[in-house]
Write an enzyme that holds these catalytic residues in place. Structure first.
Site, short mmCIF file in Angstrom:
data_model
loop_
_atom_site.label_atom_id
_atom_site.label_comp_id
_atom_site.label_asym_id
_atom_site.label_seq_id
_atom_site.Cartn_x
_atom_site.Cartn_y
_atom_site.Cartn_z
N CYS A 2 0.83 -1.20 0.00
CA CYS A 2 0.00 0.00 0.00
C CYS A 2 0.87 1.25 0.00
O CYS A 2 1.86 1.33 0.73
CB CYS A 2 -0.96 0.08 1.18
SG CYS A 2 -2.13 -1.26 1.23
N ARG A 27 4.22 -0.57 -4.56
CA ARG A 27 3.84 -0.98 -3.21
C ARG A 27 2.51 -1.73 -3.17
O ARG A 27 2.11 -2.24 -2.13
CB ARG A 27 3.75 0.24 -2.29
CG ARG A 27 5.03 1.01 -2.17
CD ARG A 27 4.84 2.19 -1.27
NE ARG A 27 4.58 1.78 0.09
CZ ARG A 27 5.52 1.54 0.99
NH1 ARG A 27 6.79 1.65 0.66
NH2 ARG A 27 5.21 1.17 2.20
N TRP A 71 -2.58 -2.80 -1.71
CA TRP A 71 -2.26 -4.22 -1.76
C TRP A 71 -3.17 -4.86 -0.72
O TRP A 71 -3.00 -4.66 0.48
CB TRP A 71 -0.78 -4.46 -1.41
CG TRP A 71 -0.35 -5.88 -1.58
CD1 TRP A 71 0.04 -6.49 -2.74
CD2 TRP A 71 -0.24 -6.87 -0.56
NE1 TRP A 71 0.37 -7.80 -2.50
CE2 TRP A 71 0.21 -8.06 -1.17
CE3 TRP A 71 -0.48 -6.89 0.81
CZ2 TRP A 71 0.43 -9.25 -0.47
CZ3 TRP A 71 -0.27 -8.06 1.52
CH2 TRP A 71 0.18 -9.22 0.88
N ASN A 97 -1.92 2.60 5.38
CA ASN A 97 -1.05 1.45 5.08
C ASN A 97 -0.74 0.80 6.42
O ASN A 97 -0.17 1.44 7.31
CB ASN A 97 0.22 1.96 4.41
CG ASN A 97 1.35 0.92 4.36
OD1 ASN A 97 2.51 1.28 4.35
ND2 ASN A 97 1.01 -0.36 4.32
N GLY A 98 -1.14 -0.48 6.57
CA GLY A 98 -0.87 -1.17 7.83
C GLY A 98 -2.02 -2.10 8.16
O GLY A 98 -2.83 -2.44 7.29
N GLU A 469 17.62 -18.30 -5.73
CA GLU A 469 17.27 -16.97 -6.23
C GLU A 469 16.77 -17.04 -7.68
O GLU A 469 15.81 -16.35 -8.04
CB GLU A 469 18.50 -16.04 -6.11
CG GLU A 469 18.34 -14.64 -6.66
CD GLU A 469 17.21 -13.82 -6.02
OE1 GLU A 469 16.63 -14.26 -5.02
OE2 GLU A 469 16.89 -12.76 -6.59
N LYS A 473 13.12 -15.75 -8.80
CA LYS A 473 12.93 -14.73 -9.85
C LYS A 473 11.99 -15.26 -10.91
O LYS A 473 11.09 -14.57 -11.34
CB LYS A 473 14.28 -14.43 -10.48
CG LYS A 473 15.03 -13.20 -10.43
CD LYS A 473 14.83 -12.01 -9.63
CE LYS A 473 14.03 -12.05 -8.38
NZ LYS A 473 14.61 -11.44 -7.22
N GLU A 476 8.26 -15.61 -9.65
CA GLU A 476 7.50 -14.40 -9.34
C GLU A 476 7.13 -13.58 -10.57
O GLU A 476 6.08 -12.96 -10.59
CB GLU A 476 8.17 -13.55 -8.26
CG GLU A 476 9.45 -12.88 -8.64
CD GLU A 476 10.09 -12.11 -7.49
OE1 GLU A 476 9.37 -11.53 -6.67
OE2 GLU A 476 11.33 -12.08 -7.43
N HIS A 492 17.70 -36.96 -3.52
CA HIS A 492 16.98 -37.27 -2.27
C HIS A 492 15.50 -36.91 -2.37
O HIS A 492 14.85 -36.76 -1.34
CB HIS A 492 17.64 -36.53 -1.10
CG HIS A 492 19.06 -36.95 -0.87
ND1 HIS A 492 19.39 -38.21 -0.44
CD2 HIS A 492 20.23 -36.30 -1.05
CE1 HIS A 492 20.71 -38.32 -0.35
NE2 HIS A 492 21.25 -37.16 -0.73
N LYS A 591 6.20 -4.66 -3.50
CA LYS A 591 7.53 -4.44 -2.93
C LYS A 591 7.33 -3.90 -1.51
O LYS A 591 6.31 -3.29 -1.23
CB LYS A 591 8.25 -3.38 -3.77
CG LYS A 591 9.74 -3.59 -3.77
CD LYS A 591 10.40 -2.88 -4.90
CE LYS A 591 11.87 -3.16 -4.88
NZ LYS A 591 12.20 -4.48 -5.42
#
Ligand code: F6R
Length: 596
Positions: A2, A27, A71, A97-98, A469, A473, A476, A492, A591
């Protein structure tokens, strides 16, 4: 998670708010909205991107207002749940935001008292409480309201009877105030205001401010204080695409410059003011706790490997969200927290509890003035500039660069390793540039991977975190299911997944693991799975063994994660491009994850 914005000045607020919101879309982008004071309060909000709201909205007259890009956490993404939220009389508008933990109890009480709600959000209770507490002064009503709620917030509030002010407050979510001449701004993050001003007040926890055209009054824990004004280094240009198709590719392409510029930082890091980092050289050998999330955690895994191997220190690493629920802790000598945004809730919760225990904390972050830096004893900045694309790229290699800087600061690092590292760093910017310039092979591998639904990445040693990583990447931004695993672990369990439909990306390191990885490739090939190898240029023997090869420049193995990371960023980028995905704003993500 947000984005909150606000403007009060002499320009039309609508355009100003929408421009600022567009810069904060990373955001969250489930919905967006603005409220403008025009004698009354006019609200526009919808389940659209900011550009669409700007294109379709009717003009609102007014020179102050607030805005939000969402968001979704509490309440699905729909028009009613989009911010701003009102009270019953529509005299008050709030963006937030929160998370408000006790919103259900408050809502039940307010409903019983005759309030009517128009959304499923936790935020709406704030506007109704302000309505209840209002006795002619908005700031007092907001203050009283904040005493009744439990949770995290960055809020901006307007009241139709107080057209000359914005009231803003923060607790647990970031908020900054931008200062101009006869005009002021508020925003969740610096890029929102860079077009207008570089003079900033970074609000601290439990602060409330009243922002007018003439200035800012600030209170902390109820006591008025004088604001500390800082000048930010970032420029508006840095936060723009600058002709690149996406922020992600722009940020990938910035890496050679960032590493080149950092070489002086690395040289300095061995200099006269070692600060906390002298702990790395102290006796008896100190123990280190590393904490991070997501991509930053992968940088942490590489840091663990390097600190253990090169400095001989014992390092314990945890994902911050897991660490926060552990009952029994070893008490280490130094906590290192890695966080691009410096606002990740899980990392901040861990930092607050470690501070209470008295642990010394060093933060590696990219964002000046962030919450993590304010909780830390010392901050090392990655200096990558604003990272707008949701997928972290340049911030990751910049984190690694700082980690190498930490190693070089320690007198425990032996001469040979010091020479190996400094020598490798000299060529690193041009090595990375080579990968970016010769991206055709990677692009063609991206087109190839775009046709699959599952991909496995494997690596060993220093390049095992790079396999994690690479998988993160790819998943996402291209929405292909991807899994990273240690090369030796394939047999395994994950081997059961292999077939002609499951390509494996193998990252080869020029170290003791090389031969073992060749055997692993053979094991994969006999199961019929296609293999893409990422390998140092010299290893041409591999070409006949695998389906596709991405050759990266031959470098000192200790810095090979930097090159492999860039190659895998490009691989994810070109795969997502081929699949037509919204690369900079992947679905469901945002983000700066400011909720737990
Ligand atoms: C992945 C990504 C996330 C972040 C994670 C931690 O591309 O960006 O996994 O790395 O949310 O964020 P920071 O580093 O800001 O604490």
């Amino acid at each position: 998670m947000c984005g909150v914005v606000g403007y009060i000045g002499h320009r039309q607020a609508q355009a100003n708010l929408l421009e600022s919101l567009a810069r904060l879309e990373y955001r969250g982008y489930d919905s967006c909205g603005i409220a403008v004071l025009d004698g009354s309060i006019r609200v526009l909000k919808d389940v659209v991107r900011v550009a669409d709201l700007a294109a379709t909205s009717e003009p609102l007259e007014g020179t102050s207002g607030i805005g939000h890009t969402r968001w979704a956490t509490c309440g699905e993404p729909n028009q009613a749940n989009a911010h701003p939220h009102y009270d019953c009389t529509r005299n008050i508008a709030v963006v937030h935001n929160g998370t408000i933990n006790n919103h259900q109890q408050i809502k039940a009480r307010l409903l019983a008292g005759g309030h009517t709600f128009s959304s499923d959000t936790d935020t709406e209770v704030i506007s109704h409480l302000i309505e209840e507490n209002y006795q002619g002064d908005l700031a007092s009503a907001v203050r009283a309201t904040l005493n009744q709620i439990d949770g995290s917030y960055a809020i901006a509030v307007i009241h139709h009877k107080e057209q000359d002010k914005l009231v803003v407050a923060r607790c647990g979510s970031p908020l900054i105030i931008g200062l101009g001449e006869g005009e002021n701004w508020v925003a969740s993050d610096v890029p929102a205001i860079l077009d207008y001003t570089k003079k900033v007040i970074f609000m601290e926890e439990n602060e409330l401010a009243v922002i007018t055209r003439q200035g800012v009054r600030l209170w902390r824990d109820g006591r008025e204080i004088s604001p500390e004004i800082k000048e930010v280094e970032w420029t508006a240009i840095q936060a723009q695409k600058g002709g690149h198709e996406h922020f992600m590719i722009k940020e990938i392409r910035e890496q050679p410059r960032i590493i080149r510029e950092s070489n002086s930082v690395l040289a300095h890091s061995g200099g006269s003011d070692p600060g906390l980092i002298e702990i790395l050289s102290s006796n008896p050998p100190p123990t280190i706790l590393l904490l991070a999330c997501g991509t930053s955690y992968h940088a942490g895994l590489i840091a663990k490997y390097l600190i253990q191997e090169l400095l001989g220190l014992s390092v314990h690493i945890e994902i911050a969200s897991e660490f926060n629920y552990q009952r029994h802790r070893i008490s280490e000598d130094l906590g290192i927290i890695i966080t691009q945004s410096g606002e990740t809730a899980d990392a901040l919760i861990a930092m607050r509890s470690l501070r209470k225990e008295g642990m010394k904390l060093l933060v590696i972050t990219n964002v000046p003035g962030c919450s993590a830096s304010r909780l830390a004893d010392e901050t090392w900045y990655t200096r990558a500039g604003p990272e707008i694309s949701v997928a972290a790229t340049k911030s990751f290699t910049a984190q690694l660069k700082v980690i190498y800087g930490l190693l070089l600061s320690s007198s425990r690092l032996d001469r040979r390793d010091r020479d190996r590292l400094t020598g490798a760093f000299r060529h690193l910017p041009s090595n990375i540039q080579q990968i970016i310039d010769n991206h055709q092979d990677i692009q063609s591998c991206g087109k190839y991977l775009a046709g699959y639904n599952n991909v496995i990445f494997i690596g060993r040693g220093l390049n095992y975190p790079i396999a994690l990583e690479g998988a993160l990447k790819l998943k996402e931004i291209s929405y292909i299911h991807a899994e990273g695993c240690a090369g030796g672990e394939l047999k395994h369990g994950p081997l059961a997944l292999l077939s002609a439909e499951t390509p494996v990306v193998v990252i080869l390191s020029r170290d003791a693991t090389y031969e073992a990885m060749l055997n692993t490739i053979r094991e994969i090939k006999v199961r019929g799975a296609p293999v893409i190898a990422i390998t140092p240029a010299r290893e041409s023997d591999i070409d006949n063994l695998v389906d596709r090869v991405i050759h990266i420049p031959e470098v000192e193995n200790l810095v090979s994660p930097m090159l492999n990371a860039v190659a895998l960023q490009l691989l994810a980028y070109y795969t997502a491009l081929e699949r037509g995905c919204p690369i900079d704003m992947p679905r469901n993500l945002a983000k700066s994850v400011t909720v737990e």
